[in-house]
Design a protein around this motif. Sequence first.
Motif, PDB file in Angstrom:
ATOM      1  N   LEU A   1       3.577  -1.375   1.397  1.00 61.76           N
ATOM      2  CA  LEU A   1       3.452  -0.583   0.583  1.00 61.76           C
ATOM      3  C   LEU A   1       4.355   0.036  -0.086  1.00 61.76           C
ATOM      4  O   LEU A   1       3.988  -0.391  -2.167  1.00 61.76           O
ATOM      5  N   ARG A   2       5.014   0.487  -0.227  1.00 60.67           N
ATOM      6  CA  ARG A   2       6.467   0.514  -0.589  1.00 60.67           C
ATOM      7  C   ARG A   2       6.510  -0.288  -1.797  1.00 60.67           C
ATOM      8  O   ARG A   2       7.266   0.371  -2.872  1.00 60.67           O
ATOM      9  N   GLN A   3       7.004  -1.158  -1.795  1.00 58.22           N
ATOM     10  CA  GLN A   3       7.557  -2.207  -2.120  1.00 58.22           C
ATOM     11  C   GLN A   3       6.439  -2.696  -3.445  1.00 58.22           C
ATOM     12  O   GLN A   3       7.141  -2.893  -4.794  1.00 58.22           O
ATOM     13  N   HIS A   4       5.100  -2.902  -3.014  1.00 59.14           N
ATOM     14  CA  HIS A   4       3.899  -2.637  -3.859  1.00 59.14           C
ATOM     15  C   HIS A   4       4.859  -1.710  -5.236  1.00 59.14           C
ATOM     16  O   HIS A   4       4.565  -1.830  -6.378  1.00 59.14           O
ATOM     17  N   ARG A   5       5.204  -0.054  -4.645  1.00 58.49           N
ATOM     18  CA  ARG A   5       4.721   1.258  -6.112  1.00 58.49           C
ATOM     19  C   ARG A   5       6.574   0.367  -6.358  1.00 58.49           C
ATOM     20  O   ARG A   5       6.900   1.137  -7.210  1.00 58.49           O
TER      21      ARG A   5
ATOM     22  N   SER B   1      -0.134   8.465 -10.955  1.00 55.60           N
ATOM     23  CA  SER B   1      -1.324   7.834 -11.106  1.00 55.60           C
ATOM     24  C   SER B   1      -1.578   6.854  -9.954  1.00 55.60           C
ATOM     25  O   SER B   1      -2.603   6.184  -9.491  1.00 55.60           O
ATOM     26  N   SER B   2      -0.546   6.889  -8.863  1.00 53.82           N
ATOM     27  CA  SER B   2      -1.099   5.996  -7.950  1.00 53.82           C
ATOM     28  C   SER B   2      -1.988   6.398  -6.607  1.00 53.82           C
ATOM     29  O   SER B   2      -1.501   7.744  -6.343  1.00 53.82           O
ATOM     30  N   THR B   3      -2.934   6.221  -6.346  1.00 49.03           N
ATOM     31  CA  THR B   3      -4.209   6.626  -5.414  1.00 49.03           C
ATOM     32  C   THR B   3      -4.384   5.243  -4.408  1.00 49.03           C
ATOM     33  O   THR B   3      -5.305   5.597  -3.833  1.00 49.03           O
ATOM     34  N   ILE B   4      -3.284   5.121  -3.929  1.00 45.23           N
ATOM     35  CA  ILE B   4      -3.445   3.690  -2.802  1.00 45.23           C
ATOM     36  C   ILE B   4      -3.547   4.672  -1.571  1.00 45.23           C
ATOM     37  O   ILE B   4      -4.083   4.569  -1.047  1.00 45.23           O
ATOM     38  N   VAL B   5      -2.344   4.327  -1.014  1.00 50.18           N
ATOM     39  CA  VAL B   5      -2.063   5.308   0.064  1.00 50.18           C
ATOM     40  C   VAL B   5      -1.076   6.652   0.282  1.00 50.18           C
ATOM     41  O   VAL B   5      -0.600   6.341  -0.780  1.00 50.18           O
TER      42      VAL B   5
END
Length: 578
Positions: free
Chosen positions: A521-525, A225-229
């Motif tokens: 950004l990986r931390q966010h996920r 569902s991730s559409t960030i980067v």
Amino acid sequence: MADVEKRRENDGKSGGSCSISSLSSLKYGTFRAIWLAAIVSNVGSMMQAVGEAWLMTSLVASALIVALAWASDSLSIAALALPAGALADIVDRRRLLVISQSWMFAIALILGVITFLGLVSPTSLLVLIFLLGLGEAISAPAFSPFLLGTVPRKETRNAITLNSVALNMGRGIGPAIGGVLVAGVGPAAVFILNAISFAGIIVVLLYIRKNASFDRLSATGTSPSSTIVELPAERIFSAIRVGLRYVRNSHSIHLVIIRAVVFGISATALPAILPSLSRHVLGLNATGYGILFTLFGVGAIIGGLIIVPRVINRVSSPDKLIVIATILFAVSLAAAGTSKNLVVLGLAMVAAGISQLMAYSTFSFVLYRTLPNWVMSRVASVYQLVVQSAIVAGSTLWGTIADTLGIELALIFAGLALAIGLITKLKFPLGGGTKVVDLSPSMHYPAPPLSHEPELDQGPVLVQIEYKIDPEHETEFARAMNQLGTIRKRDGAFFWGLFRHDRYPDVFIEAFLVDSWAEHLRQHRRITVADRAIQDRALKFHIGEKPPFVSHFIAEPLPSKEERSNNDNNRAKKTSSL
């Protein structure tokens, strides 16, 4: 296959405990296919182990060298554990398994051919066992997460137990077949049959195509569902570093590793010394040794399918399960060291098989129940590195004692050491219960609001979060933030700290450093639903009218000395021209 994924999503959020029947995971078709293929491969591998050990006893008389033959594959697993775990988390696990199984097919075939031609020596045998273990080193960190990804998270305990049963079904069938074949036609035959078994699992892995039901998350920890980067795969050395950082900041992993090492060092005495015990003390042939080894596997099968599930229903505490397994294995070692009665020895081997499965399946469950998918293989590789190193050390230790003091005394001392090791339970308890926490990605972080998007490899990145806290609750806040800080470091930060403002005592700054913008950004996920609950607990102490203010500082590359000199020269030229 789609209905499997739906059940995984629903069941994975339930966080329930394991089901009553250890066979329930077999209702999932993908799991069942891989599990059956693994049994065939494990049978071949244990046939090979019997052939290797018995061949070595015919080449040398030293119990230490025979024990080292048993430990050679563990040594190679330890040597490649960290890069193998990183690879398994950043590449397609199925493809990695196909490559590793193909490598083992080739090595087993080579060993079979040179043995058939009479060209094998103690040195070449040890080297080829080591090379075969390299394939196992690549395969091991990928296989368990790959297999666990085919069932709902609530089936984790049952899937782990069945995985151990598959291994021990190999031990229950392989040694007997291997012993008969070695006694009848020689070890070359079992080596070639093992190569064929690797070919079988390769065919199954190629047939089962990569499907969303295998892993809800990709190896890099992103969500569908991730559409960030779209982030690139992690680099191998960076992935290793992140995995080690995760282990360093996870207390529960430390507990499992310590207890597994204490158990493994002493428990390895039985399989390591058994070939020498069978040949030089009991006077058995290869068939007799194979039967004893088979009983070890039979015990594990009985334990996995019948005894362990019933014990778990009555004793849910992992610590109590390890105590039961340790005492039972210690008694088995003592019986093997004091009795030459084959019936007693057979019963001891069955009991040892039951207790070993109970111990290692419990260690694995406690380990895997707290691991998110993105780091699972890396943590498994660290666990394998330490445990396999303990097996190598234990095999060397007990083989040396057997050569010095005698085989029987070595087994007795190993049993005593195993029992004494129970004192580690007092300082390193594993904790109780079988509840599985929700480790699905929370994905609640929005994309950071930036005036310009930095390069993904730009860094390090400093993140600062400003909180306003009621001074009456600052102690509770600091305690909650320490828990959150552990999560930040575990998920990628190489520094974390909580600071109070010098002029405003109710203002606190949380600061942490990450290697790069991509890693942030990986931390966010990577943050899980369970982690978010800890974060929410800390946020409850914030009394500001607006949410905590977040700032990002990205390091800019500084000009080199030569570049600064050139710039100064250019400015000087412009000034002189004026």
